[in-house]
Design a protein around this motif. Structure first.
Motif, short mmCIF file in Angstrom:
data_model
loop_
_atom_site.label_atom_id
_atom_site.label_comp_id
_atom_site.label_asym_id
_atom_site.label_seq_id
_atom_site.Cartn_x
_atom_site.Cartn_y
_atom_site.Cartn_z
N GLU A 163 35.08 48.34 48.57
CA GLU A 163 36.03 47.23 48.42
C GLU A 163 35.37 45.88 48.64
O GLU A 163 36.03 44.87 48.73
CB GLU A 163 37.20 47.41 49.41
CG GLU A 163 38.01 48.67 49.18
CD GLU A 163 38.66 48.71 47.80
OE1 GLU A 163 39.04 47.66 47.27
OE2 GLU A 163 38.77 49.81 47.25
N ASN A 175 44.10 36.36 44.97
CA ASN A 175 44.08 36.75 43.57
C ASN A 175 44.52 35.63 42.64
O ASN A 175 44.24 35.64 41.47
CB ASN A 175 44.98 37.97 43.34
CG ASN A 175 44.39 39.21 43.94
OD1 ASN A 175 43.20 39.30 44.11
ND2 ASN A 175 45.24 40.15 44.27
N ARG A 214 38.14 43.14 48.63
CA ARG A 214 39.27 43.18 47.70
C ARG A 214 40.56 43.53 48.43
O ARG A 214 41.63 43.42 47.86
CB ARG A 214 38.99 44.20 46.60
CG ARG A 214 37.85 43.79 45.70
CD ARG A 214 37.65 44.82 44.59
NE ARG A 214 36.51 44.47 43.78
CZ ARG A 214 35.31 45.04 43.85
NH1 ARG A 214 35.12 46.02 44.71
NH2 ARG A 214 34.35 44.66 43.09
#
Length: 107
Positions: A4, A53, A17
């Motif tokens: 990740e 994001n 992430r």
């Protein structure tokens, strides 16, 4: 977390992430109670950048004007139109999304 972790190949910037909340949930599953704030501090201490994001105005994103939004939409409509034309001719179409990258090349 091994899979990740992401980063910028042009700098030492790295991030995960997963959100701090998801990391807290996973740690709780293995019996490690910790808060989101603590996870954030640990990540910062390991030189991780907390990423989002979506660009928001408060995090450095610029508001998009109606004109810019229309121009961008027109670009995508044009690309879709060209792809359709090439498909009718049974020809391949390649669409590449690129971003300007900083380079440190020395000549």
């Amino acid at each position: 977390m091994k899979y990740e972790i992401a980063g910028d190949p042009m700098s030492d910037l790295k991030w995960t992430r997963k959100t701090t909340a998801k990391i807290v949930d996973e740690l709780a599953l293995i019996g490690i109670p910790v808060s989101k704030t603590t996870v954030g501090k640990i990540l910062k201490g390991l030189n991780f950048s907390l990423k989002t994001n979506v660009k928001s105005i408060s995090s450095g994103g610029k508001p998009i004007t109606k004109k810019k939004r229309e121009e961008r939409n027109n670009q995508f409509e044009y690309i879709n139109e060209m792809i359709s034309e090439f498909a009718k001719m049974r020809k391949p179409a390649i669409s590449v999304d690129t971003k300007k990258k900083r380079t440190n090349w020395k000549l």
